[in-house]
Structure formats: structure tokens, C-alpha cells
Design an enzyme around this catalytic site. Sequence first.
Site, short mmCIF file in Angstrom:
data_model
loop_
_atom_site.label_atom_id
_atom_site.label_comp_id
_atom_site.label_asym_id
_atom_site.label_seq_id
_atom_site.Cartn_x
_atom_site.Cartn_y
_atom_site.Cartn_z
N ASP A 12 0.82 -1.22 0.00
CA ASP A 12 0.00 0.00 0.00
C ASP A 12 0.86 1.27 0.00
O ASP A 12 1.96 1.28 0.55
CB ASP A 12 -0.91 -0.03 1.24
CG ASP A 12 -2.05 0.98 1.12
OD1 ASP A 12 -2.40 1.35 -0.02
OD2 ASP A 12 -2.58 1.39 2.16
N HIS A 29 2.25 3.63 -9.01
CA HIS A 29 2.06 2.21 -9.31
C HIS A 29 3.25 1.67 -10.10
O HIS A 29 3.72 0.56 -9.87
CB HIS A 29 0.77 1.99 -10.10
CG HIS A 29 -0.48 2.31 -9.30
ND1 HIS A 29 -0.69 1.78 -8.05
CD2 HIS A 29 -1.56 3.09 -9.57
CE1 HIS A 29 -1.85 2.22 -7.58
NE2 HIS A 29 -2.39 3.03 -8.48
N LEU A 122 9.90 -20.94 -5.54
CA LEU A 122 9.04 -19.99 -4.81
C LEU A 122 7.68 -19.96 -5.48
O LEU A 122 7.59 -19.90 -6.71
CB LEU A 122 9.68 -18.58 -4.86
CG LEU A 122 8.79 -17.41 -4.40
CD1 LEU A 122 8.56 -17.48 -2.89
CD2 LEU A 122 9.41 -16.07 -4.77
C1 IPE Z 1 -5.47 -2.66 -0.13
O1 IPE Z 1 -5.12 -1.34 -0.30
C2 IPE Z 1 -5.44 -3.35 -1.44
C3 IPE Z 1 -4.15 -3.48 -2.09
C4 IPE Z 1 -2.99 -3.12 -1.62
C5 IPE Z 1 -4.20 -4.08 -3.34
P1 IPE Z 1 -6.21 -0.20 -0.40
O2 IPE Z 1 -5.46 1.07 -0.50
O3 IPE Z 1 -7.16 -0.48 -1.48
O4 IPE Z 1 -6.96 -0.30 0.98
P2 IPE Z 1 -7.94 0.74 1.67
O5 IPE Z 1 -9.07 0.99 0.73
O6 IPE Z 1 -7.17 1.97 1.94
O7 IPE Z 1 -8.35 0.06 2.93
C1 IPE Z 2 -1.82 0.12 -3.27
O1 IPE Z 2 -1.51 1.45 -3.31
C2 IPE Z 2 -1.89 -0.48 -4.63
C3 IPE Z 2 -3.26 -0.80 -5.07
C4 IPE Z 2 -4.34 -0.76 -4.38
C5 IPE Z 2 -3.34 -1.22 -6.44
P1 IPE Z 2 -2.66 2.54 -3.32
O2 IPE Z 2 -3.00 2.84 -4.73
O3 IPE Z 2 -3.78 2.15 -2.45
O4 IPE Z 2 -1.90 3.77 -2.69
P2 IPE Z 2 -2.49 4.83 -1.67
O5 IPE Z 2 -2.89 4.07 -0.45
O6 IPE Z 2 -3.63 5.49 -2.34
O7 IPE Z 2 -1.35 5.75 -1.41
MG MG Z 3 -4.12 2.44 -0.43
#
Ligand code: IPE
Ligand code: IPE
Ligand code: MG
Length: 224
Positions: A12, A29, A122
Site C-alpha cells: 500500500d 504504481h 518460490l
Molecule cells: C489494499 O489497499 C489493497 C491493495 C494493496 C491491493 P487499499 O489502499 O485499497 O486499501 P484501503 O481501501 O485503503 O483500505
Molecule cells: C496500493 O496502493 C496499490 C493498489 C491498491 C493497487 P494505493 O494505490 O492504495 O496507494 P495509496 O494508499 O492510495 O497511497
Molecule cells: Mg491504499
Amino acid sequence: MNPLNHVAIIMDGNGRWGLKYKNSRNSGHKAGLNVVEKIIKETIKHKIKFLTLYAFSTENWKRPKKEINYLFNLLETFLTNKIDELNKQNIKLKIIGVKKFTYKLNKLLDLSEKKTYQNKKLQINLALNYGSKFELMNAFKNLCKKKEKFNEKNLYKYFQTKNIPDPDLLIRTGNTKRLSNFLLWQLAYSEIYFEKKLWPDFNEKDYNKILKNYKKIKRNFGNI
Ligand code: IPE
Ligand code: IPE
Ligand code: MG
């Protein structure tokens, strides 16, 4: 020292990183993908057998189309370019989640799984369109339908993580302390580490530090 067979990661913080440094969530990303490669290499070095990466949740469909398309294009390009290399490294790829993407991506995912099916070094479980509540509901439904004995062993047969041991360790980057519908059942006894750094800033050194700490934890599983 605790055995370590399975690490799960909620990657995240990409969006915030992208906005902060490049004024675009999508560039976060892209940067995050480089970290994925580094962490895979490091996981192999530690001889860990399973690595589960949360890449897209069932809730992430709420995001703008532009971001969703970017993410899946990134994945498509990555797999097209790297699947042979992953295969050569004896890595098995498994998708957990419901494969409901474009025809092209669905095919590519199937092909990547098939190609690497026999690999042993893995196993990477890529959680894509994954939601733990859906997985659980579906498993319970199947148990009822098949009129099987209601026990844990039978329930696991219907999990997407069937034949995968529960994670020993969960890492969530991005300075947020929640599970976001990830492996709710399977994480019942995992050690959990919340990392402040955003995923694109996370590196091998941070990872090694967490693994080292994990080894020292006293895991009780209810015992003393
Ligand atoms: C969780 O992250 C999902 C992934 C890392 C793929 P999110 O950024 O979507 O989670 P919330 O919505 O903040 O809880
Ligand atoms: C996690 O990073 C990756 C995905 C959910 C694909 P986020 O895109 O949720 O990044 P933040 O949390 O908005 O910074
Ligand atoms: Mg996020």
C-alpha cells in the site's frame, strides 16, 4: 528461531507516493512494480517458499477507470515481458481472486499459471480481484451445497488459497493499520507488521529488518 514459509504483503502507498513525487498516482504504481521485483529476489534469497502479494482488491473497482486501466496494463506488460524469466528462476505463479478481466488478460494469467505450474523454488500468489469475505462466503456455500462435514479441513478445500499454508507474517506498507478484506481467515495467527514507508520507498533493507525481527518473536498459538 521461527520457521518462515509464507510472507504476505499488502503493498500500500503507491498512489500517495506518486502524487507526492510525480504529481500522478499512476507513476506510484509504476514505481511500486520495481519494488515487487526486488522483494521477490530477496524472498528467494531467504529460501521462503510462498509470497502472497495483494495487488487488487474486490473493493478497488471503486477507483477511477483511468487508474484501473493503468494498473491492469502495467500487469499485462509485466507478465508479457517477465513470465519467461520468472519461469527460468523456477518460480510458480498462482492467481488468487476471481479472474474477471479482459479476455486478453484472463488468457495471459491462465497461460502464466500453466507455464510455471511445475516450478518449485518460490510460489508467488498474486491477489487480483481478491476479497476475503467473498472467498469465505463462497467456501461456506460450497460446503453446504455439497453437504460435506462442517470442519476446517473441508472449508479450506474451497479457499482460493487451498494447498497454501497460512501466512506466517503479514507486512502492510503505507502507514495504515487495517486488513482491507485480505485473507481474514488465513491471517488468524500470523505475525503482523505495519510499515510506515510507502510501498515504492520500501526496500530490501526494510524487508530484511522485518524478517529478522519476525524470527525472534515468541509465537504462542495459545500456548505459553
Ligand atoms: C489494499 O489497499 C489493497 C491493495 C494493496 C491491493 P487499499 O489502499 O485499497 O486499501 P484501503 O481501501 O485503503 O483500505
Ligand atoms: C496500493 O496502493 C496499490 C493498489 C491498491 C493497487 P494505493 O494505490 O492504495 O496507494 P495509496 O494508499 O492510495 O497511497
Ligand atoms: Mg491504499
